[in-house]
Write an enzyme that holds these catalytic residues in place. Structure first.
Site, PDB file in Angstrom:
ATOM      1  N   THR A 130      16.068  76.992 -62.257  1.00 39.53           N
ATOM      2  CA  THR A 130      15.242  76.875 -63.477  1.00 39.53           C
ATOM      3  C   THR A 130      15.154  75.932 -63.670  1.00 39.53           C
ATOM      4  OG1 THR A 130      17.203  77.705 -64.589  1.00 39.53           O
ATOM      5  CG2 THR A 130      16.118  76.826 -65.620  1.00 39.53           C
ATOM      6  N   LYS A 164      26.418  71.902 -59.725  1.00 36.95           N
ATOM      7  CA  LYS A 164      27.594  72.751 -59.009  1.00 36.95           C
ATOM      8  C   LYS A 164      27.516  72.713 -57.468  1.00 36.95           C
ATOM      9  CE  LYS A 164      28.550  76.368 -63.127  1.00 36.95           C
ATOM     10  NZ  LYS A 164      28.616  77.932 -63.441  1.00 36.95           N
ATOM     11  N   GLU A 175      17.707  67.768 -67.950  1.00 37.37           N
ATOM     12  CA  GLU A 175      18.463  69.205 -67.486  1.00 37.37           C
ATOM     13  C   GLU A 175      19.780  69.102 -67.704  1.00 37.37           C
ATOM     14  OE1 GLU A 175      18.604  71.752 -68.489  1.00 37.37           O
ATOM     15  OE2 GLU A 175      18.554  73.170 -66.559  1.00 37.37           O
ATOM     16  N   VAL A 205      22.356  72.058 -63.420  1.00 33.28           N
ATOM     17  CA  VAL A 205      21.720  72.219 -61.888  1.00 33.28           C
ATOM     18  C   VAL A 205      22.930  73.660 -60.912  1.00 33.28           C
ATOM     19  CG1 VAL A 205      20.583  72.837 -59.749  1.00 33.28           C
ATOM     20  CG2 VAL A 205      19.341  71.099 -61.365  1.00 33.28           C
ATOM     21  N   ASP A 206      23.087  74.876 -61.219  1.00 31.90           N
ATOM     22  CA  ASP A 206      23.478  75.492 -60.350  1.00 31.90           C
ATOM     23  C   ASP A 206      22.456  76.385 -59.027  1.00 31.90           C
ATOM     24  OD1 ASP A 206      25.488  77.699 -59.765  1.00 31.90           O
ATOM     25  OD2 ASP A 206      24.837  78.723 -61.281  1.00 31.90           O
ATOM     26  N   SER A 207      21.939  77.426 -59.840  1.00 32.55           N
ATOM     27  CA  SER A 207      21.579  78.002 -57.696  1.00 32.55           C
ATOM     28  C   SER A 207      20.450  77.252 -58.071  1.00 32.55           C
ATOM     29  CB  SER A 207      21.374  79.126 -57.970  1.00 32.55           C
ATOM     30  OG  SER A 207      19.577  79.072 -58.652  1.00 32.55           O
ATOM     31  N   GLY A 208      19.619  75.882 -58.922  1.00 36.16           N
ATOM     32  CA  GLY A 208      18.307  75.113 -58.446  1.00 36.16           C
ATOM     33  C   GLY A 208      17.218  75.921 -58.213  1.00 36.16           C
TER      34      GLY A 208
HETATM   35  P1  IMP Z   1      20.135  77.697 -62.277  1.00 36.17           P
HETATM   36  O1  IMP Z   1      18.835  77.988 -62.717  1.00 36.17           O
HETATM   37  O2  IMP Z   1      20.780  79.087 -61.121  1.00 36.17           O
HETATM   38  O3  IMP Z   1      20.055  76.419 -61.423  1.00 36.17           O
HETATM   39  O4  IMP Z   1      21.542  78.084 -64.089  1.00 36.17           O
HETATM   40  C1  IMP Z   1      20.877  76.477 -64.102  1.00 36.17           C
HETATM   41  C2  IMP Z   1      21.708  77.325 -65.600  1.00 36.17           C
HETATM   42  O5  IMP Z   1      22.256  78.491 -66.109  1.00 36.17           O
HETATM   43  C3  IMP Z   1      21.353  76.143 -66.289  1.00 36.17           C
HETATM   44  O6  IMP Z   1      20.022  75.051 -67.581  1.00 36.17           O
HETATM   45  C4  IMP Z   1      22.489  76.173 -67.672  1.00 36.17           C
HETATM   46  O7  IMP Z   1      21.678  76.764 -68.090  1.00 36.17           O
HETATM   47  C5  IMP Z   1      22.845  77.766 -67.329  1.00 36.17           C
HETATM   48  N1  IMP Z   1      24.456  77.567 -66.814  1.00 36.17           N
HETATM   49  C6  IMP Z   1      24.756  77.823 -65.336  1.00 36.17           C
HETATM   50  N2  IMP Z   1      25.861  76.868 -65.040  1.00 36.17           N
HETATM   51  C7  IMP Z   1      26.571  77.196 -66.651  1.00 36.17           C
HETATM   52  C8  IMP Z   1      27.891  76.691 -66.727  1.00 36.17           C
HETATM   53  O8  IMP Z   1      28.841  76.133 -66.500  1.00 36.17           O
HETATM   54  N3  IMP Z   1      28.194  76.197 -68.118  1.00 36.17           N
HETATM   55  C9  IMP Z   1      26.428  76.594 -69.343  1.00 36.17           C
HETATM   56  N4  IMP Z   1      25.581  76.921 -68.236  1.00 36.17           N
HETATM   57  C10 IMP Z   1      25.665  77.267 -66.818  1.00 36.17           C
HETATM   58 MG    MG Z   2      19.922  74.585 -69.061  1.00 39.56          MG
END
Ligand code: IMP
Ligand code: MG
Length: 183
Positions: free
Chosen positions: A111, A135, A103, A106-109
């Site tokens: 995905t 993040k 990937e 990973v932000d919230s995790g």
């Molecule tokens: P999560 O499901 O919140 O962990 O978000 C993950 C997905 O959000 C990543 O696979 C990215 O596609 C997108 N994403 C989150 N933060 C960013 C960022 O700062 N830049 C670009 N894409 C991001």
């Molecule tokens: Mg992504």
């Protein structure tokens, strides 16, 4: 056309190109060592953000790899709902394969967690995750086995990461100016 000034949308460079490349080598070395005894690794790139990272990574791994892709929609490129959904699936079953899902971030995790549990349900011999950036450093519910960099909670672009389709091809990871994404 090239010059050394970052694009005006960029606030600062968080991870320079040489640091990324050096760390990709380290990750590839760890993976090569951990999988030295397997026939091949099934590397799954999550489109589109991971394409550059995956391309650099697999070329440094010295165990045979098979490359496949999945595309998913998430809040950044489809809806604001936080819902994750597969829009393009793998070309082969992964039963009894050694799988690494790659990937971009990973932000919230949410995905990665969705991908992890979906792939786990398909009966791979093993399943690990590899992520270029995370993040916050907060708790996420899936193991991040191979991790490139921790970054602050800002919007980043470059090295595959985008904002509204732009800045993916920058060779570094950079923070976008808040004025660009908080309109
Ligand atoms: P999560 O499901 O919140 O962990 O978000 C993950 C997905 O959000 C990543 O696979 C990215 O596609 C997108 N994403 C989150 N933060 C960013 C960022 O700062 N830049 C670009 N894409 C991001
Ligand atoms: Mg992504």
């Amino acid at each position: 056309m090239q010059n050394n000034q970052p694009h005006p949308d960029i606030a600062r460079i968080l991870v320079p190109e040489d640091t990324i490349q050096a760390h990709v080598k380290v990750l590839a070395h760890q993976i090569s060592r951990d999988y030295a005894d397997v026939d091949s690794i099934y590397m799954i790139g999550v489109l589109r953000g991971s394409f550059m990272f995956l391309a650099d990574l697999v070329r440094q791994i010295n165990v045979p790899t098979v490359v496949d892709f999945m595309a998913i929609s998430s809040y950044s490129d489809a809806s604001e709902s936080g819902e994750v959904r597969i829009v393009m699936d793998l070309h082969e079953p992964i039963v009894n394969k050694h799988v690494i899902v790659v990937e971009d971030i990973v932000d919230s995790g949410q995905t990665m967690s969705y991908l992890y549990h979906t792939l786990k349900g398909r009966g791979p011999a093993s399943l690990r995750t590899c992520t270029l950036v995370q993040k916050h450093q907060e708790y996420v519910s899936v193991p991040l086995d191979y991790l490139g960099f921790n970054i602050p909670d800002v919007w980043v672009v470059g090295y595959g990461l985008h904002y509204e389709g732009r800045h993916r091809t920058l060779p570094y990871i950079a923070e976008l100016k808040e004025t660009v994404y908080k309109k």
